[in-house]
Write a protein that holds these residues in place. Structure first.
Motif, PDB file in Angstrom:
ATOM      1  N   GLN A   1     101.009  45.495 -16.511  1.00 26.50           N
ATOM      2  CA  GLN A   1     100.659  44.188 -17.044  1.00 26.50           C
ATOM      3  C   GLN A   1     101.866  43.276 -16.891  1.00 26.50           C
ATOM      4  O   GLN A   1     102.961  43.586 -17.357  1.00 26.50           O
ATOM      5  N   ALA A   2     101.665  42.154 -16.219  1.00 27.48           N
ATOM      6  CA  ALA A   2     102.725  41.175 -15.999  1.00 27.48           C
ATOM      7  C   ALA A   2     102.944  40.363 -17.275  1.00 27.48           C
ATOM      8  O   ALA A   2     102.153  40.420 -18.216  1.00 27.48           O
ATOM      9  N   ASP A   3     104.028  39.597 -17.288  1.00 30.32           N
ATOM     10  CA  ASP A   3     104.355  38.762 -18.447  1.00 30.32           C
ATOM     11  C   ASP A   3     103.253  37.759 -18.784  1.00 30.32           C
ATOM     12  O   ASP A   3     103.058  37.410 -19.946  1.00 30.32           O
ATOM     13  N   ASP A   4     102.515  37.308 -17.767  1.00 31.54           N
ATOM     14  CA  ASP A   4     101.448  36.333 -18.009  1.00 31.54           C
ATOM     15  C   ASP A   4     100.136  36.997 -18.449  1.00 31.54           C
ATOM     16  O   ASP A   4      99.116  36.329 -18.614  1.00 31.54           O
ATOM     17  N   GLY A   5     100.166  38.329 -18.603  1.00 32.70           N
ATOM     18  CA  GLY A   5      98.989  39.045 -19.079  1.00 32.70           C
ATOM     19  C   GLY A   5      98.070  39.570 -17.991  1.00 32.70           C
ATOM     20  O   GLY A   5      97.119  40.287 -18.284  1.00 32.70           O
ATOM     21  N   THR A   6      98.340  39.210 -16.739  1.00 31.91           N
ATOM     22  CA  THR A   6      97.502  39.709 -15.652  1.00 31.91           C
ATOM     23  C   THR A   6      97.871  41.152 -15.331  1.00 31.91           C
ATOM     24  O   THR A   6      99.008  41.584 -15.514  1.00 31.91           O
ATOM     25  N   GLU A   7      96.883  41.874 -14.855  1.00 30.11           N
ATOM     26  CA  GLU A   7      97.082  43.281 -14.502  1.00 30.11           C
ATOM     27  C   GLU A   7      97.254  43.382 -12.996  1.00 30.11           C
ATOM     28  O   GLU A   7      96.476  42.807 -12.238  1.00 30.11           O
ATOM     29  N   GLN A   8      98.291  44.104 -12.572  1.00 27.79           N
ATOM     30  CA  GLN A   8      98.576  44.247 -11.151  1.00 27.79           C
ATOM     31  C   GLN A   8      98.463  45.706 -10.750  1.00 27.79           C
ATOM     32  O   GLN A   8      99.011  46.593 -11.418  1.00 27.79           O
ATOM     33  N   LEU A   9      97.753  45.949  -9.647  1.00 28.41           N
ATOM     34  CA  LEU A   9      97.654  47.296  -9.103  1.00 28.41           C
ATOM     35  C   LEU A   9      98.979  47.649  -8.444  1.00 28.41           C
ATOM     36  O   LEU A   9      99.471  46.909  -7.594  1.00 28.41           O
ATOM     37  N   LEU A  10      99.591  48.757  -8.865  1.00 29.82           N
ATOM     38  CA  LEU A  10     100.865  49.184  -8.305  1.00 29.82           C
ATOM     39  C   LEU A  10     100.691  50.176  -7.168  1.00 29.82           C
ATOM     40  O   LEU A  10     101.302  50.040  -6.117  1.00 29.82           O
ATOM     41  N   ARG A  11      99.884  51.201  -7.411  1.00 28.11           N
ATOM     42  CA  ARG A  11      99.674  52.215  -6.384  1.00 28.11           C
ATOM     43  C   ARG A  11      98.547  53.141  -6.784  1.00 28.11           C
ATOM     44  O   ARG A  11      98.118  53.156  -7.924  1.00 28.11           O
ATOM     45  N   GLU A  12      98.096  53.906  -5.809  1.00 23.50           N
ATOM     46  CA  GLU A  12      97.118  54.957  -6.046  1.00 23.50           C
ATOM     47  C   GLU A  12      97.808  56.294  -5.856  1.00 23.50           C
ATOM     48  O   GLU A  12      98.728  56.417  -5.050  1.00 23.50           O
ATOM     49  N   MET A  13      97.364  57.271  -6.623  1.00 27.09           N
ATOM     50  CA  MET A  13      97.902  58.612  -6.506  1.00 27.09           C
ATOM     51  C   MET A  13      96.757  59.582  -6.265  1.00 27.09           C
ATOM     52  O   MET A  13      95.705  59.478  -6.901  1.00 27.09           O
ATOM     53  N   GLY A  14      96.975  60.511  -5.352  1.00 24.52           N
ATOM     54  CA  GLY A  14      95.980  61.530  -5.045  1.00 24.52           C
ATOM     55  C   GLY A  14      96.600  62.906  -5.145  1.00 24.52           C
ATOM     56  O   GLY A  14      97.728  63.081  -5.634  1.00 24.52           O
ATOM     57  N   ARG A  15      95.872  63.873  -4.658  1.00 32.49           N
ATOM     58  CA  ARG A  15      96.308  65.253  -4.797  1.00 32.49           C
ATOM     59  C   ARG A  15      97.710  65.488  -4.234  1.00 32.49           C
ATOM     60  O   ARG A  15      98.086  64.932  -3.219  1.00 32.49           O
ATOM     61  N   GLY A  16      98.456  66.295  -4.985  1.00 29.29           N
ATOM     62  CA  GLY A  16      99.811  66.645  -4.576  1.00 29.29           C
ATOM     63  C   GLY A  16     100.878  65.671  -5.025  1.00 29.29           C
ATOM     64  O   GLY A  16     102.060  65.904  -4.794  1.00 29.29           O
ATOM     65  N   GLN A  17     100.500  64.574  -5.667  1.00 19.94           N
ATOM     66  CA  GLN A  17     101.492  63.593  -6.083  1.00 19.94           C
ATOM     67  C   GLN A  17     101.885  63.778  -7.546  1.00 19.94           C
ATOM     68  O   GLN A  17     101.090  64.207  -8.375  1.00 19.94           O
ATOM     69  N   VAL A  18     103.137  63.432  -7.831  1.00 18.83           N
ATOM     70  CA  VAL A  18     103.699  63.544  -9.176  1.00 18.83           C
ATOM     71  C   VAL A  18     103.591  62.192  -9.864  1.00 18.83           C
ATOM     72  O   VAL A  18     103.827  61.146  -9.254  1.00 18.83           O
ATOM     73  N   ILE A  19     103.263  62.228 -11.145  1.00 22.49           N
ATOM     74  CA  ILE A  19     103.109  61.008 -11.945  1.00 22.49           C
ATOM     75  C   ILE A  19     103.925  61.157 -13.228  1.00 22.49           C
ATOM     76  O   ILE A  19     103.882  62.196 -13.875  1.00 22.49           O
ATOM     77  N   GLY A  20     104.672  60.116 -13.579  1.00 23.78           N
ATOM     78  CA  GLY A  20     105.313  60.062 -14.889  1.00 23.78           C
ATOM     79  C   GLY A  20     106.676  60.704 -14.999  1.00 23.78           C
ATOM     80  O   GLY A  20     107.230  60.794 -16.096  1.00 23.78           O
ATOM     81  N   GLU A  21     107.250  61.128 -13.889  1.00 20.62           N
ATOM     82  CA  GLU A  21     108.535  61.829 -13.970  1.00 20.62           C
ATOM     83  C   GLU A  21     109.706  60.910 -14.300  1.00 20.62           C
ATOM     84  O   GLU A  21     110.694  61.341 -14.886  1.00 20.62           O
ATOM     85  N   MET A  22     109.598  59.623 -13.976  1.00 25.36           N
ATOM     86  CA  MET A  22     110.724  58.708 -14.213  1.00 25.36           C
ATOM     87  C   MET A  22     111.106  58.632 -15.687  1.00 25.36           C
ATOM     88  O   MET A  22     112.278  58.638 -16.028  1.00 25.36           O
ATOM     89  N   SER A  23     110.112  58.576 -16.552  1.00 20.66           N
ATOM     90  CA  SER A  23     110.439  58.439 -17.969  1.00 20.66           C
ATOM     91  C   SER A  23     111.074  59.708 -18.538  1.00 20.66           C
ATOM     92  O   SER A  23     111.779  59.641 -19.543  1.00 20.66           O
ATOM     93  N   LEU A  24     110.857  60.843 -17.887  1.00 24.53           N
ATOM     94  CA  LEU A  24     111.517  62.068 -18.347  1.00 24.53           C
ATOM     95  C   LEU A  24     113.012  62.024 -18.041  1.00 24.53           C
ATOM     96  O   LEU A  24     113.822  62.564 -18.782  1.00 24.53           O
ATOM     97  N   TYR A  25     113.369  61.384 -16.960  1.00 23.05           N
ATOM     98  CA  TYR A  25     114.781  61.241 -16.604  1.00 23.05           C
ATOM     99  C   TYR A  25     115.468  60.144 -17.413  1.00 23.05           C
ATOM    100  O   TYR A  25     116.628  60.262 -17.774  1.00 23.05           O
TER     101      TYR A  25
END
Length: 194
Positions: free
Chosen positions: A67-91
């Motif tokens: 969600q951008a500062d103006d409240g609009t929602e922006q598509l960042l990326r799609e994830m499919g099989r074999g991809q990792v999600i959410g690891e950045m916040s663990l670091y």
């Protein structure tokens, strides 16, 4: 409980992601993984919430939105099989930077933060491999769909105008993705014969 096919997919995804890690390290990692199923439209994580786990997509497809500062929602990326999600916040211990939603039925495995830190401390090889994955993702261009996606439409009854529905669906998907509508007319045209 995962199926044999899901276990096989997990094995392939771990090998592709981590390479040839020591069998003991892989066994320790697998013991820490929790299976998770999402239906289409289910939210995996929400932007701003604490990041307490990372996920590996076994099957299915998910989209990340911010969600951008103006409240609009922006598509960042799609994830499919074999991809990792959410690891950045663990670091980083930073809150989730995006909301991730399953766009179809999906199966994932979850690795919690405590298990993640234990694994990093117990295996230098695993630590280096996961860090390398994160750096490569940050250095690369924004990720689009991992693989081409094909959708086949079949009418459930004779009164369904599948061609018209296909055109509407292609137009809607075309707002965010590259779409090619393939029907009998398109095949005839591309092959230069009926």
């Amino acid at each position: 409980m995962p199926t044999c096919d899901q276990e096989d997919l997990l094995q392939r995804h771990l090998r592709a992601l981590l390479g040839d890690i020591a069998p003991a390290t892989e066994a320790l990692l697998r013991q820490q993984l929790e299976w998770l199923s999402l239906g289409g439209g289910d939210t995996l994580m929400t932007q701003g919430e604490p990041g307490n786990s990372m996920y590996l997509v076994i099957s299915g497809r998910l989209r990340a939105y911010a969600q951008a500062d103006d409240g609009t929602e922006q598509l960042l990326r799609e994830m499919g099989r074999g991809q990792v999600i959410g690891e950045m916040s663990l670091y980083t211990d930073a809150p989730r930077s995006a909301t991730v939603v399953a766009i179809r039925e999906s199966v994932l495995v979850r690795l919690g933060k405590a298990a993640f830190l234990t694994l990093l401390g117990s295996s230098a090889q695993l630590s280096v491999t996961l860090t390398r994955q994160l750096i490569e993702r940050l250095q690369g261009p924004p990720a689009g769909p991992a693989r081409p996606v094909a959708i086949a439409l079949l009418p459930v009854s004779a009164d369904v105008d599948v061609a018209a529905f296909g055109q509407l669906l292609a137009a809607e998907l075309g707002r965010q993705l590259r779409v090619c509508l393939v029907d009998a007319d398109r095949i005839d045209q591309d092959c230069a014969q009926p």
